[in-house]
Design an enzyme around this catalytic site. Structure first.
Site, mmCIF file in Angstrom:
data_model
loop_
_atom_site.group_PDB
_atom_site.id
_atom_site.type_symbol
_atom_site.label_atom_id
_atom_site.label_comp_id
_atom_site.label_asym_id
_atom_site.label_seq_id
_atom_site.Cartn_x
_atom_site.Cartn_y
_atom_site.Cartn_z
ATOM 1 N N GLU A 1 0.824 -1.221 0.000
ATOM 2 C CA GLU A 1 0.000 0.000 0.000
ATOM 3 C C GLU A 1 0.854 1.267 0.000
ATOM 4 O O GLU A 1 0.355 2.357 0.283
ATOM 5 C CB GLU A 1 -0.947 -0.013 1.218
ATOM 6 N N LYS B 1 -16.017 -2.034 1.703
ATOM 7 C CA LYS B 1 -15.196 -2.345 0.530
ATOM 8 C C LYS B 1 -16.120 -2.983 -0.493
ATOM 9 O O LYS B 1 -16.578 -4.124 -0.292
ATOM 10 C CB LYS B 1 -14.097 -3.345 0.910
#
Ligand code: PEP
Ligand code: MG
Length: 414
Positions: free
Chosen positions: A198, A331
């Protein structure tokens, strides 16, 4: 809105793995294009990304689906998504996979919004969205996103609690990310400048030294920029959990914590570092453990469920009954279409949970998540700090604020 054509190509996630980019065209000529991201620390109950047979099977299904969908008319996002879900027929997209279903759902939303002449967030919120979330970004990481070669806690996160523009908040996150890099050069002799999936730095420091380092960076940047910043963690505790012994393994310390010790450890960290955001402090089936942490610390910190809720209405309902959390991670690919995503948001909102819309560790270079975050009325937009696949989403949010005007920032009051 009639579907004129459906096409696809292979695109890639930020880890370099294939995903399917869907292009949906309506009779008016309006098109939408989207490729689903992929998680690494996935909840067990997420919609499966691919059907049995993987990518090849998904492409075969898409060819069949194209025959069925082209020429059909849909009045709303819900109508399209219900059709998609019925076409799948399993209730959780295990026949066609969430890469295909979410790709089609988001591509339809983008095309329909264009046909309607509105930004996608207004199409999704039926014209009601008026605020935008605060940026929440991972600056120092470990766990599965760092191949187990950094800290055991998956993410150390930072967010501003009050901003006057999205850019102000995002610039502050960038400064913290840079400051953390500089402090790592000073404090971690083995630091290589390495970043994880990330874009968060990786380190040889212990979890607590890493937290203390980020806390120092936050203090320094807060006073330099005059932006109030807060600290968060995603323990991603399911990835530390060993079912056989009902305990949590911390590799760096070579130590197992039993359930009670894990709960106490999370509470200790909240107090010691003034943590305001704690995601997945215990494993995904321990609603009772979540409830203890929420009862003890929920008035001074967001207690956020990710793997425990998997963007699923019935899991969220259970969590509300048990007072397991005061916030939920949303999500879209955990559940496979935008209607199910927004149903989860609605259920969470009715139960008083704050909404955090989140990227995945393997992201694609599409901006749509920013629209979903605004449409969901999220308080936080968890989307990393650096890396083009993250920046494209932060930039979309900034452009929407700067070009449209009228959108107000969320505030964080704990
Ligand atoms: C998370 O756990 O919040 C996360 C973003 O990880 P992944 O996408 O790997 O599941
Ligand atoms: Mg998580």
């Amino acid at each position: 809105m009639r579907v004129k054509d459906l096409k696809w190509t292979i695109n890639y996630t930020s880890r370099g793995n294939p995903t399917i980019e869907i292009v949906l065209e309506l009779d008016s000529g309006a098109t939408g294009r989207f490729a689903s991201p992929a998680g690494a620390s996935r909840g067990r109950l997420e919609a499966p990304p691919y059907p049995e047979g993987g990518l090849t099977a998904a492409l075969k299904i898409l060819r069949e689906f194209r025959e069925d969908v082209v020429g059909r008319e849909f009045e709303s996002q819900k109508e399209f998504d219900v059709y998609l879900s019925e076409y799948d027929g399993t209730g959780n997209y295990s026949r066609i996979g969430s890469v295909v279903s979410l790709g089609c759902s988001v591509a339809f939303a983008e095309a329909a919004a264009k046909e309607d002449g509105v930004p996608m967030f207004l199409w999704l919120s039926k014209g009601t969205a008026s605020g935008y979330p605060l940026p929440l970004g991972n600056v120092l990481g470990g766990g599965k996103h760092s191949r187990g070669r950094s800290i055991d806690i998956q993410e150390i996160l930072v967010f501003p609690s009050r901003i006057s523009s999205y850019r102000e908040g995002y610039d502050a996150l960038i400064e913290v990310h840079k400051k953390v890099g500089k402090l790592l050069i000073q404090r971690d002799p083995g630091f290589t400048g390495g970043k994880n999936d990330e874009g968060a730095w990786t380190t040889n420091l212990s979890d607590e030294d890493a937290l203390s380092l980020v806390s120092d960076a936050v203090d320094q940047v807060s006073s330099e920029l005059g932006v109030k910043l807060a600290l968060g963690i995603d323990a991603a505790a399911s990835t530390l959990y060993d079912e056989a012994t009902n305990s949590y393994f911390y590799r760096r310390r070579n130590r197992y914590l039993d359930r009670e010790q894990q709960i106490n450890y999370m509470l200790e960290l909240i107090d010691k570092f003034g943590i305001k955001y704690v995601e997945d402090p215990v494993e995904e089936n321990d609603y009772a453990g979540f409830s203890i942490i929420n009862r003890e610390a929920g008035r001074r910190s967001l207690i956020v469920g990710d793997d425990i809720f998997v963007t699923n209405v019935s899991r969220i309902k259970l969590g509300i009954e048990d007072k397991a959390a005061n916030a939920v991670i949303i999500k879209p690919n955990q559940v496979g279409d935008l209607t199910k995503t927004l149903d989860a948001v609605m259920e969470a909102g009715l139960g008083g949970l704050k909404i955090v819309v989140s990227h995945r560790s393997g992201e694609t270079v599409f901006p749509h998540l920013a629209h979903i975050a605004i449409a969901a009325g999220a308080i936080l937009f968890k989307c990393g700090v650096v890396g083009g696949e993250r920046i494209v989403k932060h930039m979309e949010l900034m452009r929407l604020e700067e070009e449209l005007g009228g959108l107000k920032p969320a505030t964080f009051n704990l």
